[in-house]
Design an enzyme around this catalytic site. Structure first.
Site, PDB file in Angstrom:
ATOM      1  CE1 TYR A  37      -3.446   2.441   0.732  1.00  0.00           C
ATOM      2  CE2 TYR A  37      -2.411   3.286   2.399  1.00  0.00           C
ATOM      3  CZ  TYR A  37      -3.165   3.076   1.772  1.00  0.00           C
ATOM      4  OH  TYR A  37      -3.626   4.170   1.577  1.00  0.00           O
ATOM      5  CG  ASP A  67       5.668   3.527   0.820  1.00  0.00           C
ATOM      6  OD1 ASP A  67       5.789   4.902   2.019  1.00  0.00           O
ATOM      7  OD2 ASP A  67       5.083   3.695  -0.345  1.00  0.00           O
ATOM      8  CE  LYS A 106       1.135   5.210   7.969  1.00  0.00           C
ATOM      9  NZ  LYS A 106       1.430   4.313   6.967  1.00  0.00           N
TER      10      LYS A 106
HETATM   11  C1  LIG Z   1       0.624   4.791   5.107  1.00  0.00           C
HETATM   12  C2  LIG Z   1       1.432   4.395   4.717  1.00  0.00           C
HETATM   13  C3  LIG Z   1       1.193   4.909   2.992  1.00  0.00           C
HETATM   14  C4  LIG Z   1      -0.232   6.775   3.214  1.00  0.00           C
HETATM   15  O1  LIG Z   1       0.449   7.104   4.211  1.00  0.00           O
HETATM   16  P1  LIG Z   1      -0.984   8.375   4.585  1.00  0.00           P
HETATM   17  O2  LIG Z   1      -0.286   9.153   4.917  1.00  0.00           O
HETATM   18  O3  LIG Z   1      -1.922   7.255   4.960  1.00  0.00           O
HETATM   19  O4  LIG Z   1      -1.555   9.010   2.973  1.00  0.00           O
HETATM   20  C5  LIG Z   1       1.904   5.148   1.977  1.00  0.00           C
HETATM   21  N1  LIG Z   1       2.665   3.513   2.162  1.00  0.00           N
HETATM   22  C6  LIG Z   1       2.748   3.485   3.244  1.00  0.00           C
HETATM   23  C7  LIG Z   1       4.402   2.083   3.033  1.00  0.00           C
HETATM   24  C8  LIG Z   1       2.700   3.330   4.214  1.00  0.00           C
HETATM   25  O5  LIG Z   1       2.666   2.240   5.187  1.00  0.00           O
END
Ligand SMILES: *Cc1c(COP(=O)(O)O)cnc(C)c1O
Length: 432
Positions: free
Chosen positions: A145, A240, A272
């Site tokens: 994701y 990511d 995060k």
């Molecule tokens: C949470 C997450 C996102 C998205 O971040 P948001 O601040 O919710 O838009 C993208 N990549 C990864 C791996 C994530 O865990």
């Protein structure tokens, strides 16, 4: 009917004015059933709902609250920043300090651009990679994701190297059709795809160690293969680290796994933890790639609240507090909880599999290694739902889905951990 009447009443009201009553779908408890708890307060490892019930928090805002709720030092930094003005729309020193802290921690990152969410970070990284390479196709993995970016909300078509299908109404086939979705940890599929379409591919984006299908770390050599194959075909590698960054280690998954053979990823995305619970995220990497961003270069990217002073203060104070002792405590807390879970499940004959990325872990309700999304989906989600509610009744708030990592904080003290351990034992007996 419900043991959370105040939350149930709030949910009723919320549903009138907010679709589903929530501002992010997983919060609605759809996969576990029941009433999502409306929180009123958090402190350290605890949070309290509208009915006054206290929980040990194993969601930690899906990762950011690595120091626990309302950490005194972060609170002081935020209060001081807010008292000096909320937002200027001009550069400020704190943004420089936060960028310097990120660059210092993640060695291959030479420059970063601050944004407000992980979604924005991955969306911007993809745009930059397309601008840099002059190509349009993006490769991602099923089960990874990357936020709700159109191009990344794609499901695998049938067969290797077919283009993706939209995962959601509202995502045009044209957007998903620029995306190729591959099974995770499958080097053969990767090589075959690049052999066929390599010249069209701008970037491959991967979760550094996937945490959004449960924790599924890269098999030994997989990250090296990603680096080798993208380099061979002139595509960028985007790691990511929105979830893993500054959580798996002081430098995220990169700090744990080390430099892939053949060199570091070209771009990284963060979010995060680096926002400390406020809307701050970032993307960054090679200076020659980042130089293409406006105003230095032609690739447009912007944000009214990007680098917001209060969010930057929260992120900076959080990272500065993320010392070796904090990472030691995260490891201690997560291993105690994971061991107790494995023991309790084993003694009641409940099939399970626990997987790790640093101190990030998740519990799959199945046996055998989970290497990709198909494996992850092959678990007993109904039993997880019963476990979730058994834990909730005992004052432990797990992520309300079996496809999520359990998140701990350094503020999880012995009392909180003991409550989790006891709850796990009793809940395992209940769902056996
Ligand atoms: C949470 C997450 C996102 C998205 O971040 P948001 O601040 O919710 O838009 C993208 N990549 C990864 C791996 C994530 O865990």
């Amino acid at each position: 009917m419900t043991d959370a009447p105040a939350s149930a009443a709030l949910l009723d009201r919320a549903r009138t004015v907010i679709p589903g009553g929530v501002n992010s779908p997983v919060r609605a408890f759809r996969s576990v059933g029941g009433t999502p708890r409306f929180m009123t307060r958090g402190q350290g490892p605890w949070m309290w709902d509208a009915d006054g019930q206290r929980y040990v928090d194993l969601v930690c805002s899906w990762g950011p609250m690595i120091l626990g709720h309302a950490d005194p030092e972060v609170l002081e930094a935020v209060t001081e920043a807010a008292a000096a003005g909320f937002s200027f729309g001009t550069p400020t020193e704190r943004e420089v300090l936060l960028a310097e802290e990120i660059v210092r921690r993640v060695e291959p990152v030479e420059q970063v651009r601050l944004v407000s969410s992980g979604t924005e970070a991955t969306m911007s990284a993809i745009r930059l990679a397309r601008g840099f390479t002059g190509r349009s196709v993006v490769v991602k993995f099923a089960g990874c994701y990357h936020g709700h970016v159109d191009a990344l909300l794609a499901s695998a078509g049938s067969g290797v190297a077919t283009f993706g299908l939209p995962d959601s109404p509202g995502v045009p086939a044209s957007a998903a059709g620029e995306t190729i979705v591959l099974p995770y940890n499958d080097i053969e599929a990767l090589e075959a795809t690049f052999a066929e379409r390599g010249t069209e591919i701008a970037a491959l984006i991967t979760e550094a160690a996937p945490g959004n299908m449960g924790v599924v770390p890269p098999a030994p050599g997989f990250t090296d293969a990603l680096r080798r194959v993208t380099s061979e075909h002139g595509a960028l590698l985007i790691s990511d680290e929105v979830m893993t960054g500054f959580r798996c280690s002081p430098a995220g998954w990169y700090g744990l796994e080390g430099m892939p053979q053949g060199g570091a990823p070209d771009l990284f995305t963060f979010g995060k933890v680096m926002g400390g619970g406020f809307p701050a995220a970032a993307f960054g990497g090679r200076a020659d790639v980042m130089a293409l961003l406006a105003p230095e270069g032609p690739v447009y990217q912007a944000g009214t609240l990007s680098g917001n002073p209060v969010a930057s203060a929260a992120g900076l104070a959080t990272l500065q507090r993320c010392t070796p002792e904090v990472y030691d405590r995260l490891a201690e807390v997560s291993s105690t909880i994971a061991e107790a879970t494995a023991e309790a499940f084993s003694s009641h004959g409940i099939p399970h599999r626990i997987q790790w990325a640093g101190s990030m872990f998740s519990v799959f309700f199945r046996e055998g290694e989970v290497r990709d999304y198909d494996d992850a989906r092959d678990q007993d989600s109904e039993r997880f739902g019963r476990f979730f509610h058994a834990m909730l009744r005992r004052g432990v708030h797990l992520p309300p889905s079996c496809f999520e990592s359990w998140f701990v904080s350094a503020a999880h003290d012995d009392e909180a951990v003991q409550i989790v351990v006891d709850a796990v034992r009793e809940s395992a007996a209940e769902i056996a």
